[in-house]
Design an enzyme around this catalytic site. Structure first.
Site, PDB file in Angstrom:
ATOM      1  N   HIS A 129      -3.593   6.967   3.245  1.00 56.32           N
ATOM      2  CA  HIS A 129      -3.948   5.665   2.665  1.00 56.32           C
ATOM      3  C   HIS A 129      -5.389   5.342   3.044  1.00 56.32           C
ATOM      4  CE1 HIS A 129      -4.001   1.663   1.293  1.00 56.32           C
ATOM      5  NE2 HIS A 129      -3.888   1.098   2.479  1.00 56.32           N
ATOM      6  N   ASN A 189     -10.161  -0.436   0.093  1.00 57.14           N
ATOM      7  CA  ASN A 189      -8.704  -0.333   0.091  1.00 57.14           C
ATOM      8  C   ASN A 189      -8.179  -0.873  -1.240  1.00 57.14           C
ATOM      9  OD1 ASN A 189      -5.954  -0.674   0.527  1.00 57.14           O
ATOM     10  ND2 ASN A 189      -6.178  -1.591   2.558  1.00 57.14           N
ATOM     11  N   CYS A 201       0.821  -1.221   0.000  1.00 57.73           N
ATOM     12  CA  CYS A 201       0.000   0.000   0.000  1.00 57.73           C
ATOM     13  C   CYS A 201       0.851   1.265   0.000  1.00 57.73           C
ATOM     14  CB  CYS A 201      -0.931   0.011   1.212  1.00 57.73           C
ATOM     15  SG  CYS A 201      -1.950  -1.445   1.320  1.00 57.73           S
TER      16      CYS A 201
HETATM   17  O1  UT7 Z   1      -3.768  -1.644   3.512  1.00 58.05           O
HETATM   18  C1  UT7 Z   1      -3.012  -2.194   4.558  1.00 58.05           C
HETATM   19  C2  UT7 Z   1      -3.508  -1.763   5.798  1.00 58.05           C
HETATM   20  N1  UT7 Z   1      -4.659  -2.523   6.213  1.00 58.05           N
HETATM   21  C3  UT7 Z   1      -5.350  -2.045   7.197  1.00 58.05           C
HETATM   22  O2  UT7 Z   1      -5.042  -0.962   7.623  1.00 58.05           O
HETATM   23  C4  UT7 Z   1      -6.453  -2.848   7.845  1.00 58.05           C
HETATM   24  C5  UT7 Z   1      -6.332  -2.723   9.312  1.00 58.05           C
HETATM   25  N2  UT7 Z   1      -7.324  -3.407  10.098  1.00 58.05           N
HETATM   26  C6  UT7 Z   1      -8.639  -3.030  10.124  1.00 58.05           C
HETATM   27  O3  UT7 Z   1      -9.028  -2.145   9.398  1.00 58.05           O
HETATM   28  C7  UT7 Z   1      -9.565  -3.692  11.113  1.00 58.05           C
HETATM   29  O4  UT7 Z   1      -8.813  -4.459  12.003  1.00 58.05           O
HETATM   30  C8  UT7 Z   1     -10.656  -4.576  10.461  1.00 58.05           C
HETATM   31  C9  UT7 Z   1     -11.668  -3.683   9.734  1.00 58.05           C
HETATM   32  C10 UT7 Z   1     -10.002  -5.518   9.473  1.00 58.05           C
HETATM   33  C11 UT7 Z   1     -11.399  -5.379  11.515  1.00 58.05           C
HETATM   34  O5  UT7 Z   1     -11.917  -4.535  12.527  1.00 58.05           O
HETATM   35  P1  UT7 Z   1     -11.737  -4.952  14.061  1.00 58.05           P
HETATM   36  O6  UT7 Z   1     -12.482  -3.959  14.850  1.00 58.05           O
HETATM   37  O7  UT7 Z   1     -10.260  -5.044  14.297  1.00 58.05           O
HETATM   38  O8  UT7 Z   1     -12.488  -6.330  14.131  1.00 58.05           O
HETATM   39  P2  UT7 Z   1     -11.910  -7.757  14.551  1.00 58.05           P
HETATM   40  O9  UT7 Z   1     -10.980  -8.271  13.517  1.00 58.05           O
HETATM   41  O10 UT7 Z   1     -11.409  -7.691  15.947  1.00 58.05           O
HETATM   42  O11 UT7 Z   1     -13.224  -8.616  14.574  1.00 58.05           O
HETATM   43  C12 UT7 Z   1     -14.250  -8.389  15.518  1.00 58.05           C
HETATM   44  C13 UT7 Z   1     -15.324  -9.422  15.303  1.00 58.05           C
HETATM   45  C14 UT7 Z   1     -14.791 -10.852  15.290  1.00 58.05           C
HETATM   46  O12 UT7 Z   1     -15.779 -11.663  15.913  1.00 58.05           O
HETATM   47  P3  UT7 Z   1     -15.545 -12.166  17.420  1.00 58.05           P
HETATM   48  O13 UT7 Z   1     -14.283 -12.962  17.380  1.00 58.05           O
HETATM   49  O14 UT7 Z   1     -15.432 -10.918  18.242  1.00 58.05           O
HETATM   50  O15 UT7 Z   1     -16.776 -12.962  17.685  1.00 58.05           O
HETATM   51  C15 UT7 Z   1     -14.751 -11.209  13.830  1.00 58.05           C
HETATM   52  O16 UT7 Z   1     -14.908 -12.592  13.601  1.00 58.05           O
HETATM   53  O17 UT7 Z   1     -15.948  -9.228  14.029  1.00 58.05           O
HETATM   54  C16 UT7 Z   1     -15.941 -10.459  13.292  1.00 58.05           C
HETATM   55  N3  UT7 Z   1     -15.837 -10.155  11.881  1.00 58.05           N
HETATM   56  C17 UT7 Z   1     -16.895  -9.871  11.114  1.00 58.05           C
HETATM   57  N4  UT7 Z   1     -18.213  -9.828  11.382  1.00 58.05           N
HETATM   58  C18 UT7 Z   1     -19.039  -9.487  10.383  1.00 58.05           C
HETATM   59  C19 UT7 Z   1     -14.709 -10.058  11.148  1.00 58.05           C
HETATM   60  N5  UT7 Z   1     -15.030  -9.715   9.887  1.00 58.05           N
HETATM   61  C20 UT7 Z   1     -16.375  -9.596   9.849  1.00 58.05           C
HETATM   62  C21 UT7 Z   1     -17.289  -9.254   8.832  1.00 58.05           C
HETATM   63  N6  UT7 Z   1     -18.608  -9.216   9.147  1.00 58.05           N
HETATM   64  N7  UT7 Z   1     -16.896  -8.937   7.566  1.00 58.05           N
END
Ligand code: UT7
Length: 343
Positions: free
Chosen positions: A270, A300, A130
């Site tokens: 970004h 993204n 990125c």
């Molecule tokens: O370009 C390179 C840079 N990339 C980035 O900057 C991405 C950085 N990361 C992020 O933007 C965030 O971490 C995400 C958007 C990917 C995820 O957000 P989060 O608040 O960190 O969520 P999480 O991964 O902790 O997931 C929370 C919950 C989980 O369920 P449990 O374990 O709490 O029951 C996931 O399984 O949300 C669940 N989950 C979803 N639920 C519905 C993960 N993906 C989804 C989804 N829909 N698409």
């Protein structure tokens, strides 16, 4: 305003003044097909509400099978050339930043060179995920500053839909396809690209990667069935690192130019996640009106993200000639970069 002692730029090892470098044209291209959050609800166990509140993304563009990365890059490049008013034969160098090249080799930049007819141009790909477009700007700038080349085309282009795992809800909702391009030249005035900063931390390479398809794990039946040709991300860890790295990179660029955030007309970060962008704005003390965001429409697009955002922000008139803008990016590697431009 920038410290006037710094102009004209000087190479400490040479008596020759260095040439200031300007972005004289930008262009971008996104495919027509829109994949909305509602569409994704039919593919994986997710909701519009989850995607919107966690990332800010509402929709993304997906290229059809017959369009590859070089096709999108070529269209973005043509639009940048049109805006700059330059012909393909004038381009000395093409740098294509991508993690989704048309093929492992030859470089996608060479394919683009042929498609636009830039017969004189040298061409290579640059891989900094990125951060690739800003890495490309820095490399291109160096060639012009030193007097080696006059006209450089820098492109960020991705077809991420080909590497995301459409069964992994934690990643497939985040990414999209598209391309952005910029033409670099010296206009002979003092302003232009005032500073660029780049950084990397390879010790955290495994938090965002595509494990197979290279020399470590060449493509095999086993690698394909194990899903190793898909993008893998530890979202939470990447999120944390992204906020720290982009804040630090932005502050470093401002410090190098003797500027504060108040001097900046527009910040283009970004486009990965609106929460990351809001956190950085808060840490930098920048009101959200200063921040350009289009991730709600495109998701993204890795190396293409900041390139598309720069083109759209410029065409929307978010800044004018002479205004100061700050670009800041973060990606796999880990890599990060920032850039201050007096437009
Ligand atoms: O370009 C390179 C840079 N990339 C980035 O900057 C991405 C950085 N990361 C992020 O933007 C965030 O971490 C995400 C958007 C990917 C995820 O957000 P989060 O608040 O960190 O969520 P999480 O991964 O902790 O997931 C929370 C919950 C989980 O369920 P449990 O374990 O709490 O029951 C996931 O399984 O949300 C669940 N989950 C979803 N639920 C519905 C993960 N993906 C989804 C989804 N829909 N698409």
């Amino acid at each position: 305003m920038p410290n006037s002692n710094k102009s004209p730029l000087r190479n400490p090892r040479s008596k020759r003044p260095l040439r200031p470098v300007h972005i004289v044209g930008t262009g971008s291209y996104v495919p027509d097909r829109i994949l909305t959050n509602a569409d994704l609800e039919k593919i994986v166990d997710t909701t519009d509400e989850w995607i919107t509140t966690r990332s800010g993304i509402k929709e993304r563009r997906i290229a059809p099978d017959y369009i590859c990365t070089s096709d999108m890059a070529t269209e973005a490049a043509r639009r940048a050339m049109d805006q700059a008013g330059i012909r393909a034969e004038e381009i000395d160098l093409i740098i294509c930043a991508t993690i989704t090249p048309d093929m492992p080799f030859p470089a996608t930049a060479c394919v683009i060179q042929n498609k636009i007819g830039a017969k004189r141009a040298a061409a290579f790909d640059l891989e900094a995920a990125c951060s690739g477009f800003l890495y490309g700007l820095e490399v291109g700038q160096q060639f012009i500053t030193s007097g080696t080349y006059d006209t450089v085309l820098v492109i960020g282009a991705e077809k991420l839909s080909t590497i995301v795992d459409w069964q992994d809800r934690s990643t497939c909702v985040l990414f999209g396809d598209g391309a952005g391009a910029a033409i670099l030249r010296s206009r002979g005035e003092e302003h232009g690209i005032l500073t660029t900063c780049m950084g990397a931390d390879g010790s955290q390479a495994d938090i965002l990667m595509m494990p197979a398809g290279g020399s470590k794990f060449p493509a095999s039946k086993e690698s394909v069935s194990a899903g190793m040709h898909h993008l893998k991300m530890s979202g939470k860890e990447v999120y944390k690192q992204a906020v720290i790295a982009m804040q630090t990179a932005a502050e470093e660029a401002l410090r190098k130019c003797n500027l504060t955030i108040n001097d900046i007309k527009c910040v283009i970060p970004h486009q990965a996640n609106s929460r990351i962008i809001e956190a950085i704005a808060d840490r930098l003390g920048a009101p959200m009106e200063k921040i350009y965001m289009n991730l709600q429409r495109y998701g993204n697009v890795s190396a293409a993200s900041v390139a598309i955002a720069l083109d759209e922000a410029a065409r929307e008139g978010r800044f004018q000639r002479g205004d100061l803008i700050l670009l800041v990016v973060f990606g796999s590697g880990l890599t990060w970069a920032s850039c201050v431009i007096q437009w």
